[in-house]
Design an enzyme around this catalytic site. Structure first.
Site, PDB file in Angstrom:
ATOM      1  N   LYS A 185      28.765  62.250  -5.940  1.00  0.00           N
ATOM      2  CA  LYS A 185      30.172  62.564  -6.216  1.00  0.00           C
ATOM      3  C   LYS A 185      30.749  63.500  -5.166  1.00  0.00           C
ATOM      4  CE  LYS A 185      30.649  63.779 -10.632  1.00  0.00           C
ATOM      5  NZ  LYS A 185      30.374  64.079 -12.070  1.00  0.00           N
ATOM      6  N   TYR A 200      14.111  57.142 -26.062  1.00  0.00           N
ATOM      7  CA  TYR A 200      13.195  57.431 -24.952  1.00  0.00           C
ATOM      8  C   TYR A 200      12.183  58.488 -25.380  1.00  0.00           C
ATOM      9  CZ  TYR A 200      12.114  59.465 -20.275  1.00  0.00           C
ATOM     10  OH  TYR A 200      11.524  59.978 -19.148  1.00  0.00           O
ATOM     11  N   GLY A 222       6.910  51.889  -7.282  1.00  0.00           N
ATOM     12  CA  GLY A 222       8.174  51.628  -6.596  1.00  0.00           C
ATOM     13  C   GLY A 222       9.288  52.564  -7.002  1.00  0.00           C
ATOM     14  N   LYS A 250       8.082  58.361 -25.653  1.00  0.00           N
ATOM     15  CA  LYS A 250       7.272  59.291 -24.872  1.00  0.00           C
ATOM     16  C   LYS A 250       6.290  60.054 -25.760  1.00  0.00           C
ATOM     17  CE  LYS A 250       8.400  58.865 -20.586  1.00  0.00           C
ATOM     18  NZ  LYS A 250       7.389  58.444 -19.619  1.00  0.00           N
ATOM     19  N   HIS A 302      20.735  60.686 -12.935  1.00  0.00           N
ATOM     20  CA  HIS A 302      20.669  62.003 -13.562  1.00  0.00           C
ATOM     21  C   HIS A 302      21.650  62.922 -12.855  1.00  0.00           C
ATOM     22  CE1 HIS A 302      16.619  60.492 -14.826  1.00  0.00           C
ATOM     23  NE2 HIS A 302      16.967  61.122 -15.917  1.00  0.00           N
ATOM     24  N   SER A 325       7.753  63.531 -20.648  1.00  0.00           N
ATOM     25  CA  SER A 325       9.034  64.057 -20.156  1.00  0.00           C
ATOM     26  C   SER A 325       9.450  65.229 -21.030  1.00  0.00           C
ATOM     27  CB  SER A 325      10.115  62.975 -20.228  1.00  0.00           C
ATOM     28  OG  SER A 325      11.397  63.540 -20.038  1.00  0.00           O
ATOM     29  N   SER A 326      10.173  66.177 -20.450  1.00  0.00           N
ATOM     30  CA  SER A 326      10.616  67.338 -21.244  1.00  0.00           C
ATOM     31  C   SER A 326      11.599  66.916 -22.333  1.00  0.00           C
ATOM     32  CB  SER A 326      11.251  68.396 -20.332  1.00  0.00           C
ATOM     33  OG  SER A 326      12.339  67.840 -19.614  1.00  0.00           O
ATOM     34  N   CYS A 327      12.083  65.666 -22.257  1.00  0.00           N
ATOM     35  CA  CYS A 327      12.942  65.156 -23.333  1.00  0.00           C
ATOM     36  C   CYS A 327      12.169  64.965 -24.628  1.00  0.00           C
ATOM     37  CB  CYS A 327      13.562  63.831 -22.920  1.00  0.00           C
ATOM     38  SG  CYS A 327      14.762  64.070 -21.640  1.00  0.00           S
TER      39      CYS A 327
HETATM   40  N1  LIG Z   1      13.208  61.109 -13.283  1.00  0.00           N
HETATM   41  C1  LIG Z   1      13.071  62.141 -14.095  1.00  0.00           C
HETATM   42  O1  LIG Z   1      13.926  63.040 -14.167  1.00  0.00           O
HETATM   43  C2  LIG Z   1      11.838  62.249 -14.961  1.00  0.00           C
HETATM   44  C3  LIG Z   1      11.642  63.429 -15.676  1.00  0.00           C
HETATM   45  C4  LIG Z   1      10.500  63.546 -16.482  1.00  0.00           C
HETATM   46  C5  LIG Z   1       9.597  62.497 -16.559  1.00  0.00           C
HETATM   47  N2  LIG Z   1       9.816  61.360 -15.857  1.00  0.00           N
HETATM   48  C6  LIG Z   1       8.841  60.264 -16.000  1.00  0.00           C
HETATM   49  O2  LIG Z   1       8.250  59.983 -14.728  1.00  0.00           O
HETATM   50  C7  LIG Z   1       7.945  58.591 -14.638  1.00  0.00           C
HETATM   51  C8  LIG Z   1       8.598  58.010 -13.392  1.00  0.00           C
HETATM   52  O3  LIG Z   1       9.973  58.268 -13.439  1.00  0.00           O
HETATM   53  P1  LIG Z   1      10.884  57.851 -12.177  1.00  0.00           P
HETATM   54  O4  LIG Z   1      11.994  58.834 -12.113  1.00  0.00           O
HETATM   55  O5  LIG Z   1      10.020  57.636 -10.978  1.00  0.00           O
HETATM   56  O6  LIG Z   1      11.458  56.416 -12.651  1.00  0.00           O
HETATM   57  P2  LIG Z   1      12.046  55.237 -11.770  1.00  0.00           P
HETATM   58  O7  LIG Z   1      12.436  55.730 -10.424  1.00  0.00           O
HETATM   59  O8  LIG Z   1      13.056  54.563 -12.619  1.00  0.00           O
HETATM   60  O9  LIG Z   1      10.776  54.265 -11.578  1.00  0.00           O
HETATM   61  C9  LIG Z   1      10.300  53.570 -12.680  1.00  0.00           C
HETATM   62  C10 LIG Z   1       9.208  52.647 -12.216  1.00  0.00           C
HETATM   63  O10 LIG Z   1       8.724  51.911 -13.332  1.00  0.00           O
HETATM   64  C11 LIG Z   1       8.566  50.576 -12.924  1.00  0.00           C
HETATM   65  N3  LIG Z   1       8.731  49.633 -14.030  1.00  0.00           N
HETATM   66  C12 LIG Z   1       9.809  49.482 -14.842  1.00  0.00           C
HETATM   67  N4  LIG Z   1       9.585  48.467 -15.703  1.00  0.00           N
HETATM   68  C13 LIG Z   1       8.356  47.954 -15.406  1.00  0.00           C
HETATM   69  C14 LIG Z   1       7.564  46.893 -15.908  1.00  0.00           C
HETATM   70  N5  LIG Z   1       8.006  46.128 -16.904  1.00  0.00           N
HETATM   71  N6  LIG Z   1       6.351  46.660 -15.360  1.00  0.00           N
HETATM   72  C15 LIG Z   1       5.896  47.432 -14.342  1.00  0.00           C
HETATM   73  N7  LIG Z   1       6.586  48.468 -13.808  1.00  0.00           N
HETATM   74  C16 LIG Z   1       7.808  48.710 -14.338  1.00  0.00           C
HETATM   75  C17 LIG Z   1       9.639  50.344 -11.879  1.00  0.00           C
HETATM   76  O11 LIG Z   1       9.238  49.260 -11.066  1.00  0.00           O
HETATM   77  P3  LIG Z   1      10.328  48.388 -10.279  1.00  0.00           P
HETATM   78  O12 LIG Z   1      10.956  49.342  -9.309  1.00  0.00           O
HETATM   79  O13 LIG Z   1       9.513  47.307  -9.641  1.00  0.00           O
HETATM   80  O14 LIG Z   1      11.307  47.928 -11.333  1.00  0.00           O
HETATM   81  C18 LIG Z   1       9.637  51.658 -11.139  1.00  0.00           C
HETATM   82  O15 LIG Z   1       8.669  51.626 -10.113  1.00  0.00           O
HETATM   83  C19 LIG Z   1       8.427  57.966 -15.941  1.00  0.00           C
HETATM   84  O16 LIG Z   1       7.354  57.914 -16.868  1.00  0.00           O
HETATM   85  C20 LIG Z   1       9.460  58.971 -16.440  1.00  0.00           C
HETATM   86  O17 LIG Z   1       9.585  58.912 -17.855  1.00  0.00           O
HETATM   87  C21 LIG Z   1      10.911  61.198 -15.048  1.00  0.00           C
HETATM   88  C1  LIG Z   2      14.696  63.652 -17.753  1.00  0.00           C
HETATM   89  C2  LIG Z   2      15.886  62.859 -18.281  1.00  0.00           C
HETATM   90  O1  LIG Z   2      16.740  63.725 -19.013  1.00  0.00           O
HETATM   91  C3  LIG Z   2      17.875  63.030 -19.519  1.00  0.00           C
HETATM   92  O2  LIG Z   2      18.665  63.964 -20.221  1.00  0.00           O
HETATM   93  P1  LIG Z   2      19.624  64.955 -19.409  1.00  0.00           P
HETATM   94  O3  LIG Z   2      18.799  66.017 -18.785  1.00  0.00           O
HETATM   95  O4  LIG Z   2      20.687  65.384 -20.349  1.00  0.00           O
HETATM   96  O5  LIG Z   2      20.201  63.981 -18.303  1.00  0.00           O
HETATM   97  P2  LIG Z   2      21.248  64.140 -17.101  1.00  0.00           P
HETATM   98  O6  LIG Z   2      21.987  62.840 -17.032  1.00  0.00           O
HETATM   99  O7  LIG Z   2      20.509  64.600 -15.888  1.00  0.00           O
HETATM  100  O8  LIG Z   2      22.316  65.289 -17.549  1.00  0.00           O
HETATM  101  C4  LIG Z   2      21.971  66.621 -17.378  1.00  0.00           C
HETATM  102  C5  LIG Z   2      23.188  67.468 -17.671  1.00  0.00           C
HETATM  103  O9  LIG Z   2      24.109  67.341 -16.565  1.00  0.00           O
HETATM  104  C6  LIG Z   2      25.415  67.152 -17.058  1.00  0.00           C
HETATM  105  N1  LIG Z   2      26.250  66.472 -16.029  1.00  0.00           N
HETATM  106  C7  LIG Z   2      27.328  67.021 -15.425  1.00  0.00           C
HETATM  107  N2  LIG Z   2      27.897  66.133 -14.588  1.00  0.00           N
HETATM  108  C8  LIG Z   2      27.113  65.005 -14.648  1.00  0.00           C
HETATM  109  C9  LIG Z   2      27.182  63.734 -13.998  1.00  0.00           C
HETATM  110  O10 LIG Z   2      28.099  63.426 -13.221  1.00  0.00           O
HETATM  111  N3  LIG Z   2      26.180  62.831 -14.276  1.00  0.00           N
HETATM  112  C10 LIG Z   2      25.151  63.131 -15.148  1.00  0.00           C
HETATM  113  N4  LIG Z   2      24.175  62.210 -15.367  1.00  0.00           N
HETATM  114  N5  LIG Z   2      25.071  64.327 -15.813  1.00  0.00           N
HETATM  115  C11 LIG Z   2      26.048  65.228 -15.553  1.00  0.00           C
HETATM  116  C12 LIG Z   2      25.199  66.339 -18.325  1.00  0.00           C
HETATM  117  O11 LIG Z   2      26.343  66.449 -19.173  1.00  0.00           O
HETATM  118  C13 LIG Z   2      23.975  67.033 -18.922  1.00  0.00           C
HETATM  119  O12 LIG Z   2      24.361  68.183 -19.646  1.00  0.00           O
HETATM  120  C14 LIG Z   2      17.484  61.969 -20.501  1.00  0.00           C
HETATM  121  O13 LIG Z   2      18.661  61.308 -20.970  1.00  0.00           O
HETATM  122  C15 LIG Z   2      16.532  61.010 -19.860  1.00  0.00           C
HETATM  123  O14 LIG Z   2      15.974  60.191 -20.865  1.00  0.00           O
HETATM  124  C16 LIG Z   2      15.419  61.705 -19.118  1.00  0.00           C
HETATM  125  O15 LIG Z   2      14.477  62.192 -20.035  1.00  0.00           O
END
Ligand SMILES: NC(=O)c1ccc[n+]([C@@H]2O[C@H](COP(=O)([O-])OP(=O)(O)OC[C@H]3O[C@@H](n4cnc5c(N)ncnc54)[C@H](OP(=O)(O)O)[C@@H]3O)[C@@H](O)[C@H]2O)c1
Ligand SMILES: C[C@@H]1O[C@H](OP(=O)(O)OP(=O)(O)OC[C@H]2O[C@@H](n3cnc4c(=O)[nH]c(N)nc43)[C@H](O)[C@@H]2O)[C@@H](O)[C@H](O)[C@@H]1O
Length: 317
Positions: free
Chosen positions: A188, A136, A13, A140, A180, A107-109
């Protein structure tokens, strides 16, 4: 993997999950994707009985507690505990159910903070983590290592981890409390255009660099990983191999949204890592590269933001 393979997806989802299900459907690949209400990964017993009953041939773990820098700063306990509990519950249940193939999303984090160079897979756990998302990142790293240890103890098990860079795209989270950078830029700038706001704030001085990949490209990478699972490396970055400054995301975002106002830098806001660029040579050697340009990805994401009604919901809030 054969066309008859039974594939279980967690996180169906979410942004990654929904993009994966869309791409899979387009290729007639059937994926079973219970929602968190149907299968709560925090419930160890429920996960164990579900996997023993379903007996999938492969598990794709894309569920998680995920959010931007502000959410991670606000709730480190939740990000550590939930991502570790979900990962441990699922992966240990898969092992105990005898499921031999699993793809885990890192994740790259996970990488050490402030590396000037592109991050290679062997750099995981080689240095201090970024404080803004340490909880986080610890979860990971631990879940990725759990997969690795299971493989070491049980060679017939293949539990592999993909390490995506930052992601954006359709089905992303646009609520400023969780979003993010890229969805925040779109929301915005759209609001500023609609309301005639003279200047939009950028967190920090805008020089921090990020590698944001379109989520549809990750979906394609995961499907390739399913198709060619046997040759997939145990640990593999999935990214662009290049990054942009935060200011660039606002500049290109303004072109896509049609915002013509000014920008102001809010130096009181958190900026996190100055850079976290992934080295993508292992993925390239394996035969995969991202295809979507920033302009095309932003355009598709903005269309989703407008057409899905997210813009109206957030404007009303
Ligand atoms: N977004 C990024 O920038 C990014 C970058 C690198 C890696 N990743 C990784 O990619 C994966 C997916 O990220 P995403 O961006 O798609 O996240 P997301 O949009 O927040 O989706 C997270 C999903 O996890 C499910 N979930 C949360 N708690 C749960 C639970 N207790 N039981 C079962 N399902 C649960 C949620 O289900 P519901 O919707 O039903 O709550 C949702 O479908 C994660 O492992 C994340 O760490 C994401
Ligand atoms: C992939 C994700 O990376 C995440 O780190 P990270 O890239 O800094 O997460 P972001 O929130 O995407 O921020 C990325 C960069 O964008 C800047 N930024 C500028 N304007 C904005 C704004 O309005 N909103 C946000 N959100 N950022 C903003 C922020 O300061 C940071 O340097 C981790 O905290 C998560 O756990 C996850 O792993």
């Amino acid at each position: 993997m054969s066309a008859k393979s039974k594939i279980l997806l967690t996180g169906g989802g979410g942004m990654v999950g929904r993009n994966l299900l869309e791409v899979a459907a387009a290729r007639n690949v059937e994926i079973i994707a219970p929602s968190s209400r149907e299968l709560d990964l925090m419930d160890r017993l429920a996960v164990s009985s579900y996997l023993k009953y379903l007996k999938p041939d492969c598990v794709i773990h894309a569920a998680g507690r995920v959010g931007g820098i502000q959410a991670n700063l606000r709730e480190p306990v939740l990000f550590l505990v939930q991502n570790w509990d979900m990962g441990q519950n699922l992966i240990m249940a898969a092992r105990d159910a005898g499921i031999k193939q699993l793809i885990n999303l890192g994740s790259s984090c996970m990488y050490p903070r402030n590396s000037p160079d592109a991050l290679r897979e062997e750099d995981v756990l080689s240095g201090a983590l970024e404080p803004t998302n340490e909880g986080y990142a610890i979860a990971k790293c631990a879940v990725a290592r759990l997969c690795d240890y299971i493989q070491r103890e049980n060679p017939e098990y293949h539990y592999k981890t993909l390490i995506p860079c930052n992601l954006y795209g359709r089905y992303d989270k646009f609520d400023p409390a969780h979003s993010h950078l890229v969805p925040a830029v779109i929301h915005k700038l759209h609001r500023a255009k609609e309301n005639g706001v003279a200047a939009v704030d950028i967190w920090g001085d805008g020089s921090a660099r990020r590698e944001f990949m379109y989520a549809g490209d990750l979906a394609n990478a995961i499907l390739s990983a399913i198709d060619r699972f046997d040759t997939l490396p145990n640990l593999m970055n999935v990214g662009l191999g290049h990054d942009f400054a935060v200011n660039d995301y606002y500049r290109v975002g303004a072109q896509i949204v049609g915002y013509t106002g000014e920008f102001e830098h809010d130096l009181t806001k958190p900026v996190g890592m100055m850079r976290k660029l992934t080295d993508v040579s292992r993925a390239q050697d394996w035969g995969w590269s991202a295809e979507t340009s920033l302009e095309d990805g932003l355009r598709a994401t903005y269309s989703y933001y407008l057409e899905s009604g997210v813009a109206n919901v957030l404007s009303a809030g």
